[in-house]
Design a protein around this motif. Structure first.
Motif, PDB file in Angstrom:
ATOM      1  N   LEU A  55      85.424  40.309 122.911  1.00  0.00           N
ATOM      2  CA  LEU A  55      84.595  41.522 122.877  1.00  0.00           C
ATOM      3  C   LEU A  55      83.534  41.456 121.788  1.00  0.00           C
ATOM      4  O   LEU A  55      82.424  41.961 121.968  1.00  0.00           O
ATOM      5  CB  LEU A  55      85.468  42.764 122.700  1.00  0.00           C
ATOM      6  CG  LEU A  55      86.368  43.112 123.882  1.00  0.00           C
ATOM      7  CD1 LEU A  55      87.260  44.300 123.541  1.00  0.00           C
ATOM      8  CD2 LEU A  55      85.562  43.401 125.132  1.00  0.00           C
ATOM      9  N   SER A  56      83.846  40.813 120.677  1.00  0.00           N
ATOM     10  CA  SER A  56      82.857  40.741 119.593  1.00  0.00           C
ATOM     11  C   SER A  56      81.746  39.748 119.906  1.00  0.00           C
ATOM     12  O   SER A  56      80.679  39.811 119.312  1.00  0.00           O
ATOM     13  CB  SER A  56      83.540  40.373 118.275  1.00  0.00           C
ATOM     14  OG  SER A  56      84.023  39.039 118.339  1.00  0.00           O
ATOM     15  N   HIS A  57      81.955  38.820 120.838  1.00  0.00           N
ATOM     16  CA  HIS A  57      80.935  37.837 121.189  1.00  0.00           C
ATOM     17  C   HIS A  57      80.197  38.164 122.481  1.00  0.00           C
ATOM     18  O   HIS A  57      79.386  37.366 122.944  1.00  0.00           O
ATOM     19  CB  HIS A  57      81.563  36.438 121.274  1.00  0.00           C
ATOM     20  CG  HIS A  57      81.851  35.851 119.942  1.00  0.00           C
ATOM     21  ND1 HIS A  57      82.966  36.173 119.213  1.00  0.00           N
ATOM     22  CD2 HIS A  57      81.146  34.987 119.182  1.00  0.00           C
ATOM     23  CE1 HIS A  57      82.954  35.521 118.083  1.00  0.00           C
ATOM     24  NE2 HIS A  57      81.858  34.795 118.024  1.00  0.00           N
ATOM     25  N   MET A  58      80.479  39.308 123.073  1.00  0.00           N
ATOM     26  CA  MET A  58      79.762  39.705 124.292  1.00  0.00           C
ATOM     27  C   MET A  58      78.357  40.154 123.934  1.00  0.00           C
ATOM     28  O   MET A  58      78.132  40.759 122.890  1.00  0.00           O
ATOM     29  CB  MET A  58      80.486  40.872 124.984  1.00  0.00           C
ATOM     30  CG  MET A  58      81.690  40.433 125.770  1.00  0.00           C
ATOM     31  SD  MET A  58      82.564  41.809 126.545  1.00  0.00           S
ATOM     32  CE  MET A  58      81.296  42.736 127.307  1.00  0.00           C
ATOM     33  N   LYS A  59      77.415  39.848 124.809  1.00  0.00           N
ATOM     34  CA  LYS A  59      76.041  40.294 124.588  1.00  0.00           C
ATOM     35  C   LYS A  59      75.895  41.708 125.135  1.00  0.00           C
ATOM     36  O   LYS A  59      76.523  42.068 126.128  1.00  0.00           O
ATOM     37  CB  LYS A  59      75.056  39.363 125.277  1.00  0.00           C
ATOM     38  CG  LYS A  59      75.023  38.001 124.655  1.00  0.00           C
ATOM     39  CD  LYS A  59      73.967  37.149 125.260  1.00  0.00           C
ATOM     40  CE  LYS A  59      73.994  35.807 124.546  1.00  0.00           C
ATOM     41  NZ  LYS A  59      72.905  34.971 124.875  1.00  0.00           N
ATOM     42  N   ALA A  60      75.041  42.466 124.493  1.00  0.00           N
ATOM     43  CA  ALA A  60      74.807  43.831 124.936  1.00  0.00           C
ATOM     44  C   ALA A  60      74.113  43.817 126.292  1.00  0.00           C
ATOM     45  O   ALA A  60      73.239  42.993 126.553  1.00  0.00           O
ATOM     46  CB  ALA A  60      73.959  44.581 123.916  1.00  0.00           C
ATOM     47  N   SER A  61      74.482  44.738 127.151  1.00  0.00           N
ATOM     48  CA  SER A  61      73.861  44.841 128.467  1.00  0.00           C
ATOM     49  C   SER A  61      72.501  45.507 128.350  1.00  0.00           C
ATOM     50  O   SER A  61      72.297  46.395 127.532  1.00  0.00           O
ATOM     51  CB  SER A  61      74.741  45.672 129.401  1.00  0.00           C
ATOM     52  OG  SER A  61      75.994  45.065 129.561  1.00  0.00           O
ATOM     53  N   VAL A  62      71.577  45.037 129.172  1.00  0.00           N
ATOM     54  CA  VAL A  62      70.240  45.610 129.212  1.00  0.00           C
ATOM     55  C   VAL A  62      70.013  46.124 130.625  1.00  0.00           C
ATOM     56  O   VAL A  62      70.233  45.401 131.594  1.00  0.00           O
ATOM     57  CB  VAL A  62      69.162  44.558 128.848  1.00  0.00           C
ATOM     58  CG1 VAL A  62      67.777  45.145 128.978  1.00  0.00           C
ATOM     59  CG2 VAL A  62      69.395  44.032 127.457  1.00  0.00           C
TER      60      VAL A  62
END
Length: 162
Positions: A55-62
């Motif tokens: 979860l800490s390495h997931m990229k933010a969704s755009v």
């Protein structure tokens, strides 16, 4: 999620500090987790660590909320012949370069009403050089970007302060 991780570390230190203030904290008791033979507890801790890492390495969704297209004014539109005249007016291309541009232009997707930057348009007369300074770029950006941003904000009912 990064804040959640920091909050978790802060809570652990707060718990250790609380136990130390009560006099109930023991390093031997804290280290007992490494000696636990209960594999289910170790697996649960390992899985929780893996989930936190993932979860800490997931990229933010755009997300694309709105789509706006800039339609340039008619005075920005030039034909292929006018474009070649504009390039000749720059007085920096050789005859071979202009021949190459002509061949590329014939095979390109540039039509007879393709818009070109407003700093280039005065060169249609064949003698005026294009403006190549920061002010010309700023004017073009102001003419293109600002109306698009206003339109997107209006369509999505968002105020700039938000």
């Amino acid at each position: 999620l990064h804040y959640l991780y920091k909050l978790l570390i802060l809570l652990v230190f707060a718990l250790i500090g609380y136990q130390m203030s009560l006099g109930t904290f023991s390093v031997a008791r804290a280290g007992v987790l490494s000696l636990v033979h209960d594999t289910i507890l170790l697996e649960a801790i390992g899985m929780a660590a893996l989930v936190m890492w993932y979860l800490s390495h997931m990229k933010a969704s755009v997300y694309c909320l709105e789509n706006c297209v800039f339609v340039p004014p008619e005075e920005w539109r030039v034909s292929k012949d006018e474009l070649l005249t504009m390039m000749k007016a720059q007085d920096c291309f050789t005859e071979d370069s202009l021949d190459f541009m002509t061949r590329v232009l014939q095979r390109s997707g540039t039509g007879d009403s393709t818009a070109w930057p407003p700093s280039m348009v005065p060169s249609k007369d064949g003698s005026t050089k294009a403006r190549k300074d920061i002010d010309a770029a700023r004017e073009e950006a102001r003419a293109v970007v600002f109306p698009l941003v206003r339109e997107v904000l209006a369509r999505s009912n968002v105020r700039p302060e938000q």
